[in-house]
Design an enzyme around this catalytic site. Structure first.
Site, short mmCIF file in Angstrom:
data_model
loop_
_atom_site.label_atom_id
_atom_site.label_comp_id
_atom_site.label_asym_id
_atom_site.label_seq_id
_atom_site.Cartn_x
_atom_site.Cartn_y
_atom_site.Cartn_z
N HIS A 104 18.21 25.99 -35.15
CA HIS A 104 19.18 27.06 -35.39
C HIS A 104 20.20 27.06 -34.27
O HIS A 104 19.88 26.91 -33.10
CB HIS A 104 18.51 28.42 -35.51
CG HIS A 104 17.52 28.74 -34.44
ND1 HIS A 104 16.25 28.22 -34.43
CD2 HIS A 104 17.60 29.51 -33.33
CE1 HIS A 104 15.59 28.66 -33.37
NE2 HIS A 104 16.41 29.44 -32.67
N HIS A 106 22.86 29.30 -32.39
CA HIS A 106 23.28 30.68 -32.15
C HIS A 106 24.81 30.70 -32.02
O HIS A 106 25.37 29.91 -31.25
CB HIS A 106 22.71 31.21 -30.84
CG HIS A 106 21.23 31.36 -30.80
ND1 HIS A 106 20.59 32.59 -30.95
CD2 HIS A 106 20.23 30.46 -30.61
CE1 HIS A 106 19.28 32.42 -30.85
NE2 HIS A 106 19.02 31.14 -30.64
P1 5GP Z 1 15.32 31.15 -30.38
O1 5GP Z 1 14.86 32.03 -29.26
O2 5GP Z 1 14.17 30.42 -31.06
O3 5GP Z 1 16.44 30.23 -30.00
O4 5GP Z 1 15.97 32.12 -31.43
C1 5GP Z 1 15.29 32.74 -32.46
C2 5GP Z 1 16.16 33.88 -32.91
O5 5GP Z 1 15.68 34.31 -34.17
C3 5GP Z 1 16.09 35.11 -31.99
O6 5GP Z 1 17.40 35.40 -31.51
C4 5GP Z 1 15.52 36.21 -32.86
O7 5GP Z 1 16.11 37.47 -32.63
C5 5GP Z 1 15.82 35.69 -34.27
N1 5GP Z 1 14.85 36.13 -35.26
C6 5GP Z 1 13.50 36.14 -35.13
N2 5GP Z 1 12.93 36.57 -36.27
C7 5GP Z 1 13.94 36.84 -37.14
C8 5GP Z 1 13.98 37.32 -38.49
O8 5GP Z 1 12.95 37.58 -39.12
N3 5GP Z 1 15.19 37.48 -39.05
C9 5GP Z 1 16.35 37.19 -38.39
N4 5GP Z 1 17.50 37.39 -39.03
N5 5GP Z 1 16.36 36.72 -37.12
C10 5GP Z 1 15.17 36.55 -36.50
#
Ligand code: 5GP
Ligand code: ZN
Length: 118
Positions: A104, A106
């Protein structure tokens, strides 16, 4: 397209099985609002096909990667931050707080960002 990975949160969102505020769908990507926004605009852009992380990208994933970047640019335009600026982030591994094992990108904007990040 490969089958969704079992128990993958973002495959569930791509499939529409898990609710999310979907903002944009392209040929290969889905963009949706982050559930816990870290900036006034915080959108996640994911490939529709399950790819684990930026650290597992292969040459065959090049189209997905290009589409993620095009979609991020389109989201920035739609959300009105194309001119003010924005940050694109791929988190990888524990020290970067990577929590979801589906690639993903951001898209963060709507306020001035600090550098270096915390
Ligand atoms: P990471 O920390 O893995 O780069 O980012 C994961 C992102 O996914 C986080 O910013 C978190 O807020 C988001 N996230 C986690 N669970 C969900 C969800 O169920 N729905 C959405 N829309 N975002 C999520
Ligand atoms: Zn997945």
């Amino acid at each position: 397209m490969s089958a969704p990975a079992e128990d993958c949160l973002f495959c569930g969102i791509v499939a529409g099985d898990i609710p999310a505020e979907v903002l944009h769908r392209s040929e290969r990507s889905v963009a949706f609002a982050d559930i816990n926004p870290a900036a006034p605009v915080h959108v996640l852009v994911v490939p529709a096909r399950h790819i684990e992380s930026a650290a597992t990208l292969e040459a065959e994933d090049a189209e997905e990667l290009a589409d993620l970047l095009r979609t991020a640019r389109e989201v920035a335009r739609q959300r009105g931050i194309a001119d003010s600026g924005y940050r694109l982030v791929f988190n990888v591994g524990a020290d970067a707080n990577n929590t979801v094992a589906h690639l993903h990108l951001h898209v963060l904007g709507g306020r001035a960002m600090t550098w270096p990040p915390g």
